[in-house]
Design a protein around this motif. Structure first.
Motif, mmCIF file in Angstrom:
data_model
loop_
_atom_site.group_PDB
_atom_site.id
_atom_site.type_symbol
_atom_site.label_atom_id
_atom_site.label_comp_id
_atom_site.label_asym_id
_atom_site.label_seq_id
_atom_site.Cartn_x
_atom_site.Cartn_y
_atom_site.Cartn_z
ATOM 1 N N MET A 146 0.934 -1.359 -0.446
ATOM 2 C CA MET A 146 0.325 -0.188 0.790
ATOM 3 C C MET A 146 0.841 1.194 0.060
ATOM 4 O O MET A 146 0.816 2.092 -0.955
ATOM 5 N N LYS A 147 1.872 1.028 0.780
ATOM 6 C CA LYS A 147 3.086 2.371 0.593
ATOM 7 C C LYS A 147 3.300 2.328 -0.411
ATOM 8 O O LYS A 147 3.553 3.511 -0.982
ATOM 9 N N GLN A 148 4.251 1.481 -0.890
ATOM 10 C CA GLN A 148 4.009 1.709 -2.654
ATOM 11 C C GLN A 148 3.319 2.189 -3.674
ATOM 12 O O GLN A 148 3.666 2.781 -4.345
ATOM 13 N N ARG A 149 2.374 1.977 -3.216
ATOM 14 C CA ARG A 149 0.965 2.683 -4.100
ATOM 15 C C ARG A 149 0.675 3.911 -3.713
ATOM 16 O O ARG A 149 0.786 4.530 -4.899
ATOM 17 N N LEU A 150 0.873 3.946 -2.682
ATOM 18 C CA LEU A 150 0.581 5.701 -2.273
ATOM 19 C C LEU A 150 1.960 6.767 -3.210
ATOM 20 O O LEU A 150 1.269 7.429 -3.608
ATOM 21 N N GLY A 151 2.927 5.937 -2.712
ATOM 22 C CA GLY A 151 4.370 6.520 -3.694
ATOM 23 C C GLY A 151 4.403 6.947 -5.177
ATOM 24 O O GLY A 151 4.072 7.917 -5.703
#
Lengths: 263, 302
Positions: B136-141
């Motif tokens: 999820m963090k990577q997708r938000l990035g």
């Protein structure tokens, strides 16, 4: 992009952070300190025909200048920079379509704003706590006399100028040192040294930034013989050197931040 | 036309260690450029230099036809980036992250919801990012890199730490972005993953580019270096029979033979069988981008 957009962005980052609550905490802490001090021993306030606000503000201001203002500014500057450091956000911030200088000065403006907010909250909390004390001890006559708003406002302006040197210096230190504890340690050491320098009334204490907030408005606690007024009897030499520290350290910080490599 | 053009770039952290050594590369517009290299090869340093986070000590960088040295900051309105792990403020949620970016980028906050929807985070928009999984963090990035609809995307290790589902999702998004005409520079050390989506490849080793070209040209290079492995009862004899092919003994019952095309395999087996040598197993060795990468970098070391 609006000129204030990056300021708004900096403000969004402060949401739900201790940095935002720090000024409120400081104000309430001050109000509580002075209230508790006088609740236990209020005799000094109950003097016939003497305005109790004068003594109450003087003691509150003394505690604020000597013990709380420096730790507050050290925590505030460290906290603002730590928000970016913890998120590892410099690498991202510096790929935005605005200069590093604008980001640097936006943070500085936020710092100055939070310091102003803390000063106003300090004033409000002192007034509220005095009325609260007056409710318990009507003989102090807080409700009889009007609060000396002009006097405390004047104090706040001068203490604000006197702490700017420490603010500029600690903004620079917080940007330079990755470990947040180092600027904090320097700040506490500086505060102790400032306390001794002003207490011992050494000649060079006017040049020492940590001494300025203690000596510029000390309510007769130190009676520094080094204090003199410059610029039409309004600004003390402590405040003037604090401003010089502020300008120089902000400039160095700007040069450092706009040139450093983000590894 | 190139979206990124690097010429003779040199960068070193100290006098003793040069990270980028006279590096030249070109990322064509509209391409997905896979930037390959082992850890420490200089990929992140290249990307940070391209984004102006590090100062090039020698050489030149052109981004979207503008020399980086002379470009105004507004060039970064046309570039989106994700450098290694995304920079997230743990106390803010996804919407707040994009709100503050909208301020920096000067775009409407109306773009926030569609961007979050695109990366599949709309349902988690109010959750603090401290509660996000790595994916999820990577997708938000990625959403942060996409918010202002940039022409050029620079993604450094975007699938790092993701599970296979997460990798598939990011891959889909990247392919969609290429269909929209965006240029994507994608660095990764997951070589097999890049092979599936890139149109161009650059292979970096010790700060130098060992290969640069289209995926097709890389595959052609690859096909000329295919190996099969034969398990047999008589390795010495088999090696003599197959001496017209480059070969090497693997162990006491296996020999490895290099072929230029799969069409050679039946004939090769026939030769061994006709010599009365027993064959127990024939295996076409995996020769993907990863193997080629190893071959290329090994050649350089030798």
């Amino acid at each position: 992009m609006s000129k204030l957009a990056h300021l708004k962005a900096e403000w969004i980052k402060l949401k739900r952070t201790p940095v935002l609550y720090l000024p409120l905490f400081l104000g309430i802490l001050m109000g509580a300190f002075v209230f508790i001090g006088h609740y236990g021993d209020g005799n000094s306030l109950a003097v016939i025909n003497q305005n109790p606000w004068r003594v109450y503000f003087g003691r509150g201001g003394g505690i604020y200048s000597i013990f709380l203002l420096i730790p507050f500014v050290v925590l505030l500057t460290g906290g603002i920079v730590f928000i970016e450091r913890r998120a590892n956000a410099w690498k991202y911030l510096y790929t935005m379509p605005l200069t590093r200088g604008r980001i640097y000065f936006a943070k500085l403006l936020i710092l100055l704003g939070l310091l102003a907010m803390a000063s106003v909250l300090f004033m409000l909390c002192i007034i509220v706590s005095a009325y609260f004390l007056g409710w318990f001890f009507p003989e102090h006559e807080f409700y009889y006399y009007a609060p000396q708003i002009k006097r405390i406002a004047n104090y706040i302006v001068h203490s604000y100028i006197a702490i700017l040197g420490v603010l500029g210096l600690h903004y620079l230190l917080s940007l330079y040192f990755k470990n947040v504890l180092i600027p904090f340690g320097i700040g506490m050491l500086g505060m102790v040294m400032g306390f001794f320098f002003v207490g011992l009334d050494v000649w060079f204490n006017i040049y020492f930034p940590y001494a300025a907030p203690m000596a510029a408005q000390d309510f007769g606690m130190f009676r520094s013989t080094q204090r003199a007024f410059v610029g039409g009897n309004w600004l003390s030499n402590y405040e003037m050197y604090s401003l010089i520290w502020f300008i120089v350290t902000v400039e160095i910080g700007y040069l450092y931040e706009t040139r450093r490599e983000v590894v | 036309m190139n979206a990124i053009q690097i010429k003779n770039l040199t960068y070193s952290y100290s006098k003793k260690k040069t990270i980028l050594n006279d590096l030249s590369m070109a990322v064509p517009k509209g391409s997905i450029y896979g930037f390959l290299g082992a850890n420490g090869a200089g990929k992140s340093t290249t990307i940070r230099t391209v984004l102006g986070l590090l100062k090039a000590q020698k050489g030149s960088i052109h981004l979207l036809d503008t020399r980086l040295k002379d470009a105004s900051r507004s060039i970064f309105k046309r570039i989106g980036s994700l450098i290694e792990a995304p920079s997230l403020y743990a106390h803010l949620n996804a919407v707040e992250h994009l709100q503050l970016l909208a301020q920096y980028q000067g775009v409407s906050t109306k773009t926030i919801a569609p961007t979050l929807d695109r990366v599949g985070l709309l349902v988690h928009q109010k959750k603090p990012t401290s509660a996000y999984s790595t994916g999820m963090k990577q997708r938000l990035g990625l959403a942060m890199a996409l918010l202002h609809d940039p022409e050029l995307l620079i993604l450094d290790e975007p699938v790092n730490g993701l599970d296979p589902n997460g990798i598939t999702e990011i891959r889909k998004i990247i392919l969609q972005l290429q269909e929209e005409g965006k240029t994507i520079l994608l660095s990764s050390h997951l070589l097999a993953e890049l092979e599936r989506i890139v149109s161009h490849v650059g292979i970096l080793q010790d700060g130098k580019l060992q290969f640069e070209g289209t995926l097709q040209s890389l595959q052609e290079l690859k096909s000329g270096q295919q190996w099969i492995q034969i398990r047999t009862g008589d390795v010495q004899h088999a090696q003599t029979i197959l001496s017209n092919y480059p070969n090497e003994v693997v162990d006491h019952n296996q020999v490895k033979v290099q072929i230029s095309s799969e069409d050679q395999i039946p004939n090769l087996i026939k030769q061994v069988v006709n010599a009365n040598i027993s064959i127990y197993e024939v295996q076409v060795l995996k020769n993907d981008l990863e193997q080629l990468f190893i071959n290329l970098t090994q050649q350089e070391n030798e």
